[in-house]
Design a protein around this motif. Structure first.
Motif, PDB file in Angstrom:
ATOM      1  N   ILE A   1      29.468  33.976  93.756  1.00 12.61           N
ATOM      2  CA  ILE A   1      28.456  32.980  94.126  1.00 12.61           C
ATOM      3  C   ILE A   1      27.195  33.735  94.506  1.00 12.61           C
ATOM      4  O   ILE A   1      27.174  34.498  95.469  1.00 12.61           O
ATOM      5  CB  ILE A   1      28.939  32.125  95.318  1.00 12.61           C
ATOM      6  N   LEU A   2      26.142  33.527  93.733  1.00 13.93           N
ATOM      7  CA  LEU A   2      24.881  34.225  93.942  1.00 13.93           C
ATOM      8  C   LEU A   2      23.830  33.213  94.369  1.00 13.93           C
ATOM      9  O   LEU A   2      23.518  32.278  93.632  1.00 13.93           O
ATOM     10  CB  LEU A   2      24.456  34.928  92.659  1.00 13.93           C
ATOM     11  N   VAL A   3      23.296  33.384  95.558  1.00 12.30           N
ATOM     12  CA  VAL A   3      22.347  32.428  96.136  1.00 12.30           C
ATOM     13  C   VAL A   3      20.945  33.017  96.064  1.00 12.30           C
ATOM     14  O   VAL A   3      20.700  34.130  96.538  1.00 12.30           O
ATOM     15  CB  VAL A   3      22.733  32.101  97.592  1.00 12.30           C
ATOM     16  N   HIS A   4      20.016  32.256  95.479  1.00  8.22           N
ATOM     17  CA  HIS A   4      18.676  32.784  95.215  1.00  8.22           C
ATOM     18  C   HIS A   4      17.561  32.102  96.012  1.00  8.22           C
ATOM     19  O   HIS A   4      16.412  32.552  95.941  1.00  8.22           O
ATOM     20  CB  HIS A   4      18.337  32.627  93.729  1.00  8.22           C
TER      21      HIS A   4
ATOM     22  N   GLU B   1      15.072  37.064  96.478  1.00 14.13           N
ATOM     23  CA  GLU B   1      16.255  37.897  96.615  1.00 14.13           C
ATOM     24  C   GLU B   1      17.519  37.107  96.288  1.00 14.13           C
ATOM     25  O   GLU B   1      17.502  35.882  96.208  1.00 14.13           O
ATOM     26  CB  GLU B   1      16.361  38.454  98.033  1.00 14.13           C
ATOM     27  N   THR B   2      18.594  37.842  96.084  1.00 11.23           N
ATOM     28  CA  THR B   2      19.889  37.237  95.794  1.00 11.23           C
ATOM     29  C   THR B   2      20.883  37.658  96.868  1.00 11.23           C
ATOM     30  O   THR B   2      21.012  38.848  97.169  1.00 11.23           O
ATOM     31  CB  THR B   2      20.396  37.681  94.410  1.00 11.23           C
ATOM     32  N   LYS B   3      21.566  36.662  97.431  1.00  5.24           N
ATOM     33  CA  LYS B   3      22.651  36.927  98.373  1.00  5.24           C
ATOM     34  C   LYS B   3      23.969  36.701  97.636  1.00  5.24           C
ATOM     35  O   LYS B   3      24.136  35.693  96.943  1.00  5.24           O
ATOM     36  CB  LYS B   3      22.549  36.005  99.590  1.00  5.24           C
TER      37      LYS B   3
ATOM     38  N   PHE C   1      18.060  39.280  88.035  1.00  5.72           N
ATOM     39  CA  PHE C   1      18.181  38.757  89.400  1.00  5.72           C
ATOM     40  C   PHE C   1      16.979  39.177  90.220  1.00  5.72           C
ATOM     41  O   PHE C   1      16.465  40.277  90.035  1.00  5.72           O
ATOM     42  CB  PHE C   1      19.469  39.274  90.058  1.00  5.72           C
ATOM     43  N   PRO C   2      16.542  38.297  91.162  1.00  4.14           N
ATOM     44  CA  PRO C   2      17.059  36.942  91.379  1.00  4.14           C
ATOM     45  C   PRO C   2      16.673  36.020  90.230  1.00  4.14           C
ATOM     46  O   PRO C   2      15.815  36.361  89.412  1.00  4.14           O
ATOM     47  CB  PRO C   2      16.380  36.502  92.680  1.00  4.14           C
ATOM     48  N   ARG C   3      17.308  34.867  90.164  1.00 10.73           N
ATOM     49  CA  ARG C   3      17.079  33.929  89.069  1.00 10.73           C
ATOM     50  C   ARG C   3      16.251  32.739  89.531  1.00 10.73           C
ATOM     51  O   ARG C   3      16.051  32.514  90.720  1.00 10.73           O
ATOM     52  CB  ARG C   3      18.409  33.453  88.496  1.00 10.73           C
TER      53      ARG C   3
END
Length: 383
Positions: free
Chosen positions: A293-296, A62-64, A263-265
């Motif tokens: 800012i994308l946190v994976h 997932e992406t936060k 996404f996610p990456r």
């Protein structure tokens, strides 16, 4: 014959080859591709198995999504966006780590280097809209990792996918951050442009900024400074090189069929400009630069937590921070004149002559940064 849309030029195949029979060679468009010496090849197929386009599995679930910017205004002002990279890189250096990223060399060509000091780190800041030459970056990353050094590798998503396939090991001390990518222009066109400007000003170049905030973050300027103290500084849409880049005429063929924008990456974190922030979170916009800012991954969470106190940070939704229509989420469309453009290059046409393949009508559509980069974002935010 290789379909060039199926090669992002990551160098993983060259470095994994046990008999060193692969060399990266420049084609007529100025992009590097692997060339195999078939006399040396032992048919182990490692080069095929390491290719990120053919073999990339995303283990992240997932992406936060966050938006934010560096509280240090001086660092933020020197950065293309919100200054997030600098914080992450500083934390890695404080852990006796090494940071890999794109830098200008003495000729203003773009290549990946390893930074272990603040002086070296300063070379990695700001955007470089050219495909970087990775050189021996992958084996150097592996060497540092196996010596138990923390490594932060920054680059495009395809470069990170290539690195992870090459390493074939999920090192706990490796952190990866990709940048939201429009596409990568030809280094050959970039060299032509540099020579064109040097001839035009009859002086060596001392400094180049693709993203000067002199006129603000949203309407950034392209800045070039020469040894005799003269400057070339124009709004991005007025610069011929940027018109080619944003017009999608000089990008690598794989960029028109990019397989790494979902996404996610595979990276731990993705960073980029938070275009449209003024529409849904106006108090986070002062036209100095705000980052998405994308946190994976858990390592991405750890990296963000390590720098959180130095950020003005907000939770956000992926759909608003980076709408599905954003060009960093889908492949860009090829310019209709691309084939003619590169035929002109092969025929020895000058930089000025090549500019004619990006019609004035298209240039006029680029004249407003808000229109080109923000309007589709605003439509999606309102709906």
């Amino acid at each position: 014959m290789m379909d060039k849309k199926n090669c992002c030029g990551c160098t993983a195949c060259m470095h994994i080859c046990p008999v060193k029979c692969i060399e990266m060679k420049e084609d007529a468009e100025g992009f590097l591709y692997p060339v195999i010496d078939k006399k040396k090849c032992v048919n182990c197929h490692k080069c095929e198995n390491v290719c990120p386009i053919k073999n990339t599995e995303n283990c992240n679930a997932e992406t936060k999504t966050f938006v934010g910017y560096n509280k240090d205004e001086s660092v933020r002002n020197q950065s293309s966006s919100g200054g997030i990279f600098s914080l992450a890189a500083d934390w890695i250096l404080s852990q006796n780590g090494v940071v890999f990223g794109a830098a200008f060399d003495e000729n203003f060509e773009v290549c990946h280097i390893a930074a272990q000091t603040q002086e070296e780190l300063s070379k990695l800041r700001t955007s470089k809209y050219v495909q970087s030459m990775l050189g021996d970056a992958y084996p150097l990353v592996k060497q540092y990792l196996e010596n138990n050094r923390k490594v932060l590798f920054t680059g495009t998503a395809c470069q990170i996918a290539g690195l992870k396939n090459y390493l074939q090991n999920d090192y706990e001390n490796l952190y990866t951050v990709d940048v939201l990518c429009h596409g990568v222009p030809s280094p050959k066109i970039w060299k032509m442009y540099i020579e064109h400007k040097k001839k035009q000003y009859n002086a060596p170049i001392e400094k180049i900024e693709f993203r000067s905030k002199e006129s603000g973050w949203k309407s950034f300027s392209f800045n070039m400074e020469f040894s005799d103290n003269r400057r070339y500084c124009v709004k991005f849409h007025e610069d011929k090189y940027m018109q080619m880049f944003l017009g999608n005429i000089d990008l690598r063929p794989s960029c028109y069929a990019c397989r790494f924008k979902g996404f996610p990456r595979i990276s731990d974190m993705t960073i980029g400009d938070s275009w449209g922030i003024e529409s849904y979170m106006p108090d986070m916009d002062d036209d100095m630069g705000t980052s998405v800012i994308l946190v994976h991954s858990q390592k991405g969470v750890k990296l963000l937590d390590a720098v959180r106190q130095s950020l003005n940070l907000r939770d956000a939704s992926l759909g608003k921070a980076l709408p599905i229509t954003a060009e960093s989420r889908k492949s860009v469309e090829m310019h209709p004149n691309r084939k003619k453009f590169f035929k002109g290059l092969s025929n020895g046409e000058s930089f000025e002559e090549l500019c004619a393949y990006v019609p004035k009508s298209f240039v006029q559509r680029l004249a407003s940064f808000i229109r080109y980069m923000f309007m589709r974002v605003r439509v999606n935010v309102k709906h």
